[in-house]
Design an enzyme around this catalytic site. Structure first.
Site, PDB file in Angstrom:
ATOM      1  CB  SER A  59      -0.898   0.020   1.241  1.00  0.00           C
ATOM      2  OG  SER A  59      -0.122   0.190   2.416  1.00  0.00           O
ATOM      3  N   GLY A  60       2.114   1.168   0.262  1.00  0.00           N
ATOM      4  CA  GLY A  60       2.949   2.356   0.432  1.00  0.00           C
ATOM      5  C   GLY A  60       3.214   2.660   1.891  1.00  0.00           C
ATOM      6  N   GLY A  61       2.634   1.872   2.790  1.00  0.00           N
ATOM      7  CA  GLY A  61       2.799   2.128   4.221  1.00  0.00           C
ATOM      8  C   GLY A  61       4.229   2.030   4.698  1.00  0.00           C
ATOM      9  CG  PHE A  62       8.494  -0.426   4.331  1.00  0.00           C
ATOM     10  CD1 PHE A  62       8.793  -0.966   5.570  1.00  0.00           C
ATOM     11  CD2 PHE A  62       9.532  -0.042   3.497  1.00  0.00           C
ATOM     12  CE1 PHE A  62      10.123  -1.126   5.965  1.00  0.00           C
ATOM     13  CE2 PHE A  62      10.854  -0.200   3.882  1.00  0.00           C
ATOM     14  CZ  PHE A  62      11.147  -0.750   5.121  1.00  0.00           C
ATOM     15  CG  ASP A  84       0.390  -0.437   7.256  1.00  0.00           C
ATOM     16  OD1 ASP A  84       0.783  -0.126   6.104  1.00  0.00           O
ATOM     17  OD2 ASP A  84       0.961  -1.292   7.946  1.00  0.00           O
ATOM     18  CD  GLN A 100       2.168  -2.151  11.451  1.00  0.00           C
ATOM     19  OE1 GLN A 100       3.070  -2.320  12.277  1.00  0.00           O
ATOM     20  NE2 GLN A 100       2.386  -2.186  10.150  1.00  0.00           N
ATOM     21  CG  ASP A 120       6.997  -9.224   0.874  1.00  0.00           C
ATOM     22  OD1 ASP A 120       7.720  -8.280   0.497  1.00  0.00           O
ATOM     23  OD2 ASP A 120       6.327  -9.181   1.925  1.00  0.00           O
ATOM     24  CB  CYS A 135      22.562 -25.398  -9.853  1.00  0.00           C
ATOM     25  SG  CYS A 135      22.644 -24.192  -8.507  1.00  0.00           S
TER      26      CYS A 135
END
Length: 373
Positions: free
Chosen positions: A93-96, A146, A189, A266, A309
């Site tokens: 969402s862009g919250g980070f 968030d 959170q 992720d 490999c």
């Protein structure tokens, strides 16, 4: 078009095996999702990403709203068509970025005003606009907007941040347009404080989402504190819905989190490491820039079926990185993602047979083998 759903098919202790069904296909869980921040998994084509076993990729609202712009993506047929990924896409969402761009932003009840890290231009991001941007991108899974709580944070700081995120979660849900096969996840959170995590989980469950994420971890608290927080949190989330731990992590983090009931992950770690010469293998982490690999004819990981490999030696990969040839990052990124997906596939199989603890122990034992580093 399929309805959005999650089916649990096996359990082994708290570890869960399931299937996520969406408008853009299905994914098996536990699942590791490849990070494609700007509409691409760096150094890989979409076919190469698929070849690793990846079933879900991520895009990022913040980066895509700045370049090329969500309206442009929509006009070009959506992110699935643009990046040649008809499968499941989840968008952050862009919250980070709200947390990481602290010096460039101003936060209030309405949302966040920030300046682009690209050109300094001013932008305003709210729960409503974040949700609308993700709709334009045609995200299969939309994340609620968030604030990722900083670490360290006092109990009062963590509580204020969490409660703001819960108010934003309600607004994100109101702004979400329900469509068959699409879903929205709320984000728990509360820092490392169990009572705040419980309050957050209860608030999100009351709102009601198609899935639930656990945010605000892997931000400096350390693995022990992260696992303690998961122990206090995952069982509070609906057992019938997928649980997603955001931004995690190392192979050991993944196994420890699966054991605590997490279904989805992720992290930029395998792809970022692949671009810098760090390899994740069944025998631990190797730095392929190290001179000890200059004459090593062995495959990077003899048990791995990836192109690197099966066709190339450690010496060749060392040579590519020393010469700064772009093929080195391409091959190693593909290997690292393949290794992560192989680890997840093994976890799924082990949960089905009731042998997850033994599987995790064997994997960890392999990572301690250092004789061929």
């Amino acid at each position: 078009m399929s309805a959005f759903g999650f089916t649990l098919t096996a359990r082994d202790g708290a570890a869960r095996r399931g299937t996520l069904t969406t408008a853009h296909g299905t994914a098996q869980t536990p699942a590791f999702m490849a990070v494609g921040t700007a509409g691409t998994v760096k150094a890989m084509t979409a076919d190469q990403v698929r070849a690793t076993g990846t079933e879900i990729v991520l895009g990022n609202t913040y980066h895509l709203m700045l370049r090329p712009g969500s309206s442009r993506v929509a006009a070009l047929g959506g992110l699935h068509r643009m990046m040649d990924w008809p499968g499941i896409i989840l968008t952050d969402s862009g919250g980070f970025q709200v947390m990481s761009l602290a010096k460039l932003r101003k936060l209030d009840e309405i949302g966040v005003t920030f300046r682009s890290h690209l050109d300094g231009s001013a932008h305003h991001l709210t729960p409503e606009s974040s949700t609308a941007i993700q709709h334009d991108l045609d995200a299969t899974i939309t994340m609620a907007f968030d604030e990722c709580t900083k670490f360290p944070a006092t109990p009062d700081e963590a509580a204020a941040s969490m409660r703001l995120s819960m108010r934003w979660a309600a607004r994100s849900r109101d702004a979400f347009t329900p469509r068959p096969g699409y879903g929205q996840f709320g984000i728990v959170q509360g820092g490392i404080y169990p009572d705040l995590r419980a309050e957050s989980a209860a608030a999100l469950t009351a709102i009601g989402f198609e899935g639930y994420a656990i945010g605000g971890l892997a931000v400096g608290e350390g693995q022990a504190a992260m696992f303690e927080t998961l122990d206090a949190t995952t069982h509070l989330l609906p057992a019938t819905h997928p649980r997603y731990l955001m931004g995690v992590g190392t192979p050991d983090d993944l196994l420890g989190s699966i054991a605590r009931g997490v279904d989805m992950f992720d992290c930029v770690m395998p792809t970022r490491a692949g671009r810098t010469g760090r390899a994740y293998t069944s025998r631990g982490v190797f730095n392929l820039r190290n001179a000890r690999f200059a004459d090593d004819p062995a495959p990077l990981d003899p048990g791995c079926a990836c192109t690197l490999c099966t066709r190339h030696s450690r010496a060749y990969l060392h040579h590519l990185f020393r010469c700064e040839e772009m093929l080195g990052p391409m091959l190693l990124t593909g290997h690292n993602l393949t290794y992560y997906q192989t680890l997840m596939r093994g976890a799924r199989d082990a949960i089905e047979t009731g042998g997850f603890a033994a599987y995790a122990a064997t994997a960890r034992e392999g990572w301690t083998q250092t004789d061929d580093r």
